[in-house]
Design an enzyme around this catalytic site. Sequence first.
Site, PDB file in Angstrom:
ATOM      1  N   HIS A 374      32.747  39.687  58.209  1.00 46.79           N
ATOM      2  CA  HIS A 374      33.558  40.367  57.204  1.00 46.79           C
ATOM      3  C   HIS A 374      33.936  41.790  57.586  1.00 46.79           C
ATOM      4  CE1 HIS A 374      33.699  37.645  53.714  1.00 46.79           C
ATOM      5  NE2 HIS A 374      32.510  37.222  54.103  1.00 46.79           N
ATOM      6  N   LYS A 565      38.658  50.115  44.227  1.00 44.70           N
ATOM      7  CA  LYS A 565      37.877  49.435  45.272  1.00 44.70           C
ATOM      8  C   LYS A 565      36.713  50.345  45.647  1.00 44.70           C
ATOM      9  CE  LYS A 565      41.488  49.068  47.767  1.00 44.70           C
ATOM     10  NZ  LYS A 565      42.235  48.448  48.856  1.00 44.70           N
ATOM     11  N   ARG A 566      35.839  49.826  46.455  1.00 47.91           N
ATOM     12  CA  ARG A 566      34.728  50.646  46.949  1.00 47.91           C
ATOM     13  C   ARG A 566      35.283  51.920  47.587  1.00 47.91           C
ATOM     14  NH1 ARG A 566      32.136  50.037  52.040  1.00 47.91           N
ATOM     15  NH2 ARG A 566      33.414  48.195  52.383  1.00 47.91           N
ATOM     16  N   LYS A 571      39.208  53.367  53.522  1.00 51.13           N
ATOM     17  CA  LYS A 571      40.099  52.846  52.484  1.00 51.13           C
ATOM     18  C   LYS A 571      41.088  53.920  52.008  1.00 51.13           C
ATOM     19  CE  LYS A 571      36.766  49.339  50.984  1.00 51.13           C
ATOM     20  NZ  LYS A 571      37.530  48.100  51.184  1.00 51.13           N
ATOM     21  N   THR A 673      40.423  41.537  48.846  1.00 47.35           N
ATOM     22  CA  THR A 673      40.759  40.525  47.845  1.00 47.35           C
ATOM     23  C   THR A 673      41.403  41.163  46.625  1.00 47.35           C
ATOM     24  OG1 THR A 673      38.477  40.643  47.004  1.00 47.35           O
ATOM     25  CG2 THR A 673      38.992  38.858  48.526  1.00 47.35           C
ATOM     26  N   LYS A 677      44.535  39.910  43.948  1.00 43.91           N
ATOM     27  CA  LYS A 677      44.475  39.905  42.479  1.00 43.91           C
ATOM     28  C   LYS A 677      45.628  40.702  41.889  1.00 43.91           C
ATOM     29  CE  LYS A 677      39.525  39.723  43.112  1.00 43.91           C
ATOM     30  NZ  LYS A 677      38.323  40.568  43.224  1.00 43.91           N
TER      31      LYS A 677
END
Length: 849
Positions: A374, A565-566, A571, A673, A677
């Site tokens: 992952h 998100k985290r 990110k 993911t 969504k």
Amino acid sequence: MTQSFIPLDECPIQIEDDRTGMSVETLKRAFADNLFYLQGKYESFAAAYDYYAALAYTIRDRILSRWLETNKTYLEKKPKIVCYLSAEFLMGRHLGNSLINLHVYERVRQAVEESGLNLDELLEQEPDPGLGNGGLGRLAACFLDSLATLEIPAIGYGIRYEFGIFHQMIQGGWQAEVPDKWLRFGNPWEIARPEQSVEVKYGGYTEAYHDDKGNYRVRWIPTTTVIGIPYDTPVPGYDTNTVNPLRLWRAEASDDFNFEAFNTGNYDGAVAEKMRSETISKVLYPNDNTPQGKQLRLEQQFFFVSCSLQDILRTHLIRHKSLSNLHEGAAIQLNDTHPAVAIAEMMRLLMDVHGIEWDVAWRLTQNTFAYTNHTLMPEALEKWSVELFAKVLPRHLEIIYEINRRFIEDVERWYPGDNQLIGRLSLIDETGGKYVRMANLACVGSHAINGVAALHTELLKQDTLRDFYKIWPEKFFNKTNGVTPRRWVLLSNPKLADLYNSKIGEGWLKDLDQLRKIETYLDDPGFCQQWRQIKLDNKQRLADYIWQHNGIAVDPHSLFDIQVKRIHEYKRQHLCVLNIITLYNRIKANPNIDVVPRTFIFGGKAAPGYLMAKLVIKLVNAVAEIVNSDPDVRGRLKVIFLANFNASLGQRIYPAADLSEQISTAGKEASGTGNMKFAMNGAMTIGTLDGANIEIREEAGPENFFLFGLTAQEVYQMKAQGYNPRDYYNNNPELKAVIDRITSGYFSHGDQEMFKPLIDSLMNQDQYMLFADYQAYVECQEQVGQAFQNQSKWTRMSILNAVRMAKFSSDRTIKEYCEQIWNVKPVKIAMDEYDQRAAVLNADSQVKS
């Protein structure tokens, strides 16, 4: 007077069992009974949680009959079973999801309302268990939903953390962590199975001996033994009778109480072993910045792996009587490297416990396991020091060394003289101290290795796992992640689901390709107006939540620009902040400038020990404090940080988004993911060519995706040539003005030191290339604003994003795993009609002790 009885088979009245019946009247009766008999409350004493729990038990009863029939069918038909090992399962709330999967949502709503209560209020009483940190755990939950919906025999295995990931609070703009006490009122969805407990060993030493047949054996003499107790939660499929279990393990001391210590006055010592043992399943991801934290993490991983493998072997022997066909009865999937120690534990169990020779045990192990990678981040490819491994798992270290010896012999035979290749492939890293490479162990011990997006898999082949791809190209597969449309559309966005149903029926919920039929309504003004109204209603719902929890009024007609998100530097939440400050600077320079009204919404948790990520959260809130209160802004920009982002909050956020921020540095995000969504709910994506963004853009159409930034290849090339972020700072006046405003203390009440670590990192390293992508990002955001002003065009883009996401259903992903990796077939579960004559015990003499 003689009373006559009508035989049951001639009775004209349809009888429903209160435990399984689905009529409104039966549901009401069962609801009332459970409040009285299970919660032990009259209505006058019942709290809101009591009503929730009574309703949860009512629905669980209806699942249990299917679950038991599923277990019975698997026992009789002996199918191959998927065993999904994951350190995280972010299941979300169970009640709402169970209602939609059982097709009883509206009937239950009616039953609850006729009982004088509000279903929405009861749904909010359920804790959202934080048994995961982000996408990894939520993916595992989506997979369990799809496995049951597709009628695939499966079981999920993990840890029943007493405290999940922390509950996040924002205090003075900073993240504060408090315990996530999700079990404080109990859990009506789980069933403890103490009779199936297992022992897990730690520490000690090994000794060699020969068995009664003269075979060489090894005996492990541990210093500590912990008991693993399983707790099962049923996972029902949608529109099917299949119910598969999620089995989570709780750690308990083998000897709870030391009477001798207690009687001598050593009260702490009397329970010391209990406390130490139970620590193993106490908290998700303990901080591993200390030696004790590292040891606890390794103990956690081994604990749930050992429990699960013992359970798998026990179950297989019940069904098949022999372990010689283990790979035909079980497909074990390792969800990332956390459970990779399972390779060594399976070898130990097969050899030391079941007496199987090495070569046979190794063949069974390799043919049973598969490994999902992952991450492309080197620090996430776990390594454990050999010293720690020897202390905690001495027998497993011996097995890993033997696996490595045999593997290296093969590599030397295949590639003679290539010592550098051998050094990279070895399970033991000796480049600076000795470490066990868990990803390498997973690759060697599995028959299949897969990435989770097309780009991610290619980068694994080219870079992260290139040496394994060189020797075993046939092992590598791509399995692009997916999410379940049942939770993320039907449950989260019921008005949109109703619109779909009114046009094409309900078949799309199990075949997302059917949404393509909606494209025929693209030029239908009435349909497009309904679409816009649904989005506006969802935005208003989120705006109400923001007002309730943040005390800030936001305009639902503004562009909702969302990144949840985290929190992690790669990110790039702070790239979004740089754009916000850019817009703010423009307004300060010219308060009458034309700016498309935007509400920027952030959410996500930073790991407790990740100080830079915590500083990003503080920066978001610091900018929000200034921007939201500046009269020059006049409400055209709002910045919101929503605390404690989790699956339930995601169900509010995804349907309300206009723009989905997927702006990670290209080549760093495995898949994502959240991007799926958002798109399924009609949000446009602004993003880099990273992870699953590439495939989302392909499916939605390039014209319906806002693309910016360097590619993964360009990132590598720029770094190889010597990237200097200061060049961008010095040559881009707007970027310089943004950074200078932060460093001046403008957003920190004059404190010029507060954000210095973050700014120094950007100015001197900028590991994740924010400065390099800044201008392209700002210009792309300008394109977003222009497109949003044309609502008819925006609506068209929104519809196409939503209805072209079939590829990103977890049903598709699971079908590919079943066909290409697991070799598992569906098993139909048939339910008998309720028969009152069968509603009595008929136990034979073979009662289980």
